[in-house]
Scaffold this motif. Structure first.
Motif, PDB file in Angstrom:
ATOM      1  N   UNK A   1       7.669 -13.167   1.493  1.00 11.52           N
ATOM      2  CA  UNK A   1       9.004 -12.466   2.431  1.00 11.52           C
ATOM      3  C   UNK A   1       9.946 -13.390   2.690  1.00 11.52           C
ATOM      4  N   UNK A   2       9.611 -14.821   3.310  1.00  9.85           N
ATOM      5  CA  UNK A   2      10.430 -14.888   3.092  1.00  9.85           C
ATOM      6  C   UNK A   2      12.030 -15.927   2.372  1.00  9.85           C
TER       7      UNK A   2
ATOM      8  N   UNK B   1       9.701  -4.903  -1.777  1.00  6.50           N
ATOM      9  CA  UNK B   1       8.120  -4.859  -1.258  1.00  6.50           C
ATOM     10  C   UNK B   1       8.134  -4.595   0.265  1.00  6.50           C
ATOM     11  N   UNK B   2       7.233  -3.972   0.558  1.00 10.64           N
ATOM     12  CA  UNK B   2       7.327  -4.196   2.247  1.00 10.64           C
ATOM     13  C   UNK B   2       5.359  -3.667   1.916  1.00 10.64           C
ATOM     14  N   UNK B   3       5.136  -4.011   0.529  1.00  9.65           N
ATOM     15  CA  UNK B   3       3.532  -4.229   0.552  1.00  9.65           C
ATOM     16  C   UNK B   3       2.825  -6.174   0.835  1.00  9.65           C
ATOM     17  N   UNK B   4       1.452  -5.853   0.089  1.00 10.09           N
ATOM     18  CA  UNK B   4       0.976  -7.417   0.525  1.00 10.09           C
ATOM     19  C   UNK B   4      -0.474  -6.922   1.250  1.00 10.09           C
ATOM     20  N   UNK B   5      -1.277  -7.504   0.597  1.00 13.76           N
ATOM     21  CA  UNK B   5      -2.493  -7.024   0.993  1.00 13.76           C
ATOM     22  C   UNK B   5      -2.572  -8.159   1.825  1.00 13.76           C
ATOM     23  N   UNK B   6      -3.761  -8.444   3.166  1.00 18.14           N
ATOM     24  CA  UNK B   6      -3.987  -8.887   3.698  1.00 18.14           C
ATOM     25  C   UNK B   6      -2.624  -9.834   4.321  1.00 18.14           C
ATOM     26  N   UNK B   7      -1.657  -9.118   4.527  1.00 19.92           N
ATOM     27  CA  UNK B   7      -0.123  -9.401   5.551  1.00 19.92           C
ATOM     28  C   UNK B   7       0.005  -8.612   5.964  1.00 19.92           C
ATOM     29  N   UNK B   8       0.436  -9.583   7.282  1.00 22.60           N
ATOM     30  CA  UNK B   8       0.157  -9.166   8.631  1.00 22.60           C
ATOM     31  C   UNK B   8       1.726  -7.465   8.652  1.00 22.60           C
TER      32      UNK B   8
ATOM     33  N   UNK C   1       5.553  -7.847   6.624  1.00 22.39           N
ATOM     34  CA  UNK C   1       5.881  -7.200   5.492  1.00 22.39           C
ATOM     35  C   UNK C   1       6.924  -6.345   5.822  1.00 22.39           C
ATOM     36  N   UNK C   2       7.734  -6.214   7.086  1.00 21.20           N
ATOM     37  CA  UNK C   2       8.741  -5.726   7.460  1.00 21.20           C
ATOM     38  C   UNK C   2       9.976  -5.896   7.133  1.00 21.20           C
ATOM     39  N   UNK C   3       9.875  -7.805   6.895  1.00 27.97           N
ATOM     40  CA  UNK C   3      11.008  -8.386   6.153  1.00 27.97           C
ATOM     41  C   UNK C   3      11.197  -8.255   4.866  1.00 27.97           C
TER      42      UNK C   3
ATOM     43  N   UNK D   1      -2.987  -1.671   5.616  1.00 30.63           N
ATOM     44  CA  UNK D   1      -2.450   0.294   5.097  1.00 30.63           C
ATOM     45  C   UNK D   1      -2.373   1.601   6.908  1.00 30.63           C
ATOM     46  N   UNK D   2      -1.979   0.693   7.758  1.00 32.75           N
ATOM     47  CA  UNK D   2      -2.971   2.044   8.181  1.00 32.75           C
ATOM     48  C   UNK D   2      -1.305   2.525   9.099  1.00 32.75           C
ATOM     49  N   UNK D   3      -2.208   4.018   9.566  1.00 33.64           N
ATOM     50  CA  UNK D   3      -0.722   4.451  10.140  1.00 33.64           C
ATOM     51  C   UNK D   3       0.228   4.770  11.270  1.00 33.64           C
ATOM     52  N   UNK D   4      -0.285   3.362  12.178  1.00 33.01           N
ATOM     53  CA  UNK D   4       1.243   2.807  12.820  1.00 33.01           C
ATOM     54  C   UNK D   4       1.910   2.180  12.153  1.00 33.01           C
ATOM     55  N   UNK D   5       1.238   1.552  10.748  1.00 27.34           N
ATOM     56  CA  UNK D   5       1.533   0.450   9.954  1.00 27.34           C
ATOM     57  C   UNK D   5       3.153   1.596   8.687  1.00 27.34           C
ATOM     58  N   UNK D   6       2.438   2.634   8.389  1.00 25.12           N
ATOM     59  CA  UNK D   6       3.030   3.273   7.024  1.00 25.12           C
ATOM     60  C   UNK D   6       4.287   3.834   8.152  1.00 25.12           C
TER      61      UNK D   6
END
Length: 280
Positions: free
Chosen positions: A66-67, A88-95, A99-101, A129-134
């Motif tokens: 993401x950097x 993208x703000x996705x990413x399997x396994x990424x915190x 992703x927010x970068x 992709x929890x509700x908090x993350x979304x």
């Protein structure tokens, strides 16, 4: 969007995902990984009629990073005339902090993807992709004026789209990416394309994304049902069975020709912004 809108001549938004966060040159040596490669692919596809470029970051070894999105965004802006950048703000396994970068580049992107729920495609990894993350991502996108492209991996994720609408975290028109493929994605069948379109909320615009051999037939359905399409090497590495794609431009060019034969004009980046309710 609907079949009637196709008949009425609504213009087609074509998004190109030049490279993803999973497979790389080991899967197809023509997939772009470095900023200059991605920027050149974006330029070629914009010339063919793509109005949005969906971007993932890769480091010098081709690993997801993401950097690297800032460098890639800068390269794409330098290479292209007016293409809409969608990070993208996705990413399997990424915190989440990684992703927010995708929505914290300078300047921020005009658009960003927003995964609407968990997804399994791999043996040992799940995209949480929890509700908090979304909600965290959606809230910052709304505050920054970034248009979310809500990624719906299966019909249960449409419930989460409706929930975001009800909580006021997304603005009209709602842009929804319907995704068809393996794992816990919606099964890639023509019937499911029609079913998913029928379940969309009012005041929404949809895009069709299909994985691998399903890309061409199901995105063609998207064209004639009044939706928009995503075509590129993140989603499909082959031009036809047994023949690796030479480039993103090869895939985009074919869909541009199909759209022309179906009498559906491609939207320019400025027209895409207008259709999606973006200020530009």
């Amino acid at each position: 969007m609907s079949y009637q809108q196709y008949l009425d001549g609504e213009k087609l938004i074509l998004t190109v995902p030049t490279t993803g966060g999973v497979q790389g040159k080991e899967a197809n040596p023509n997939i772009p990984e470095q900023p200059d490669e991605i920027a050149e692919a974006a330029r070629e596809c914009e010339e063919l009629g793509a109005s949005i470029v969906h971007l993932h970051g890769r480091d010098e070894r081709g690993e997801r990073s993401a950097d690297r999105l800032q460098e890639i965004n800068d390269a794409v802006r330098d290479a292209c005339e007016d293409v809409v950048i969608q990070n993208t703000t996705g990413g399997t396994g990424l915190p989440l902090e990684e992703r927010i970068k995708g929505i914290r580049t300078d300047p921020v992107p005009e658009m960003a993807s927003l995964d609407m729920g968990p997804m399994n495609r791999y043996q040992h990894l799940t995209a949480e992709n929890t509700r908090y993350q979304i909600e965290t991502l959606a809230r910052e996108m709304q505050e920054e004026g970034i248009k979310p492209e809500m990624e719906v991996f299966n019909n249960g994720h449409l419930n989460e789209v409706y929930r975001l609408i009800e909580t006021g975290l997304v603005d009209e028109p709602y842009y929804i990416n319907l995704i068809f493929g393996p794992g816990t994605l919606t099964r890639p069948t023509p019937a499911n394309v029609v079913n998913m379109i029928g379940e969309l909320p009012e005041n929404s615009i949809f895009n069709v994304l299909a994985i691998g051999p399903h890309q061409l037939p199901l995105t063609t359905m998207g064209i004639v049902t009044g939706g928009h399409v995503r075509i590129g090497m993140e989603d499909n590495l082959y031009y036809r069975r047994g023949e690796p794609a030479e480039s993103n431009a090869q895939l985009v060019g074919r869909t541009a020709r199909i759209a022309d034969e179906l009498d559906r004009e491609l939207a320019t980046p400025a027209e895409a912004r207008e259709i999606l309710g973006m200020s530009g």
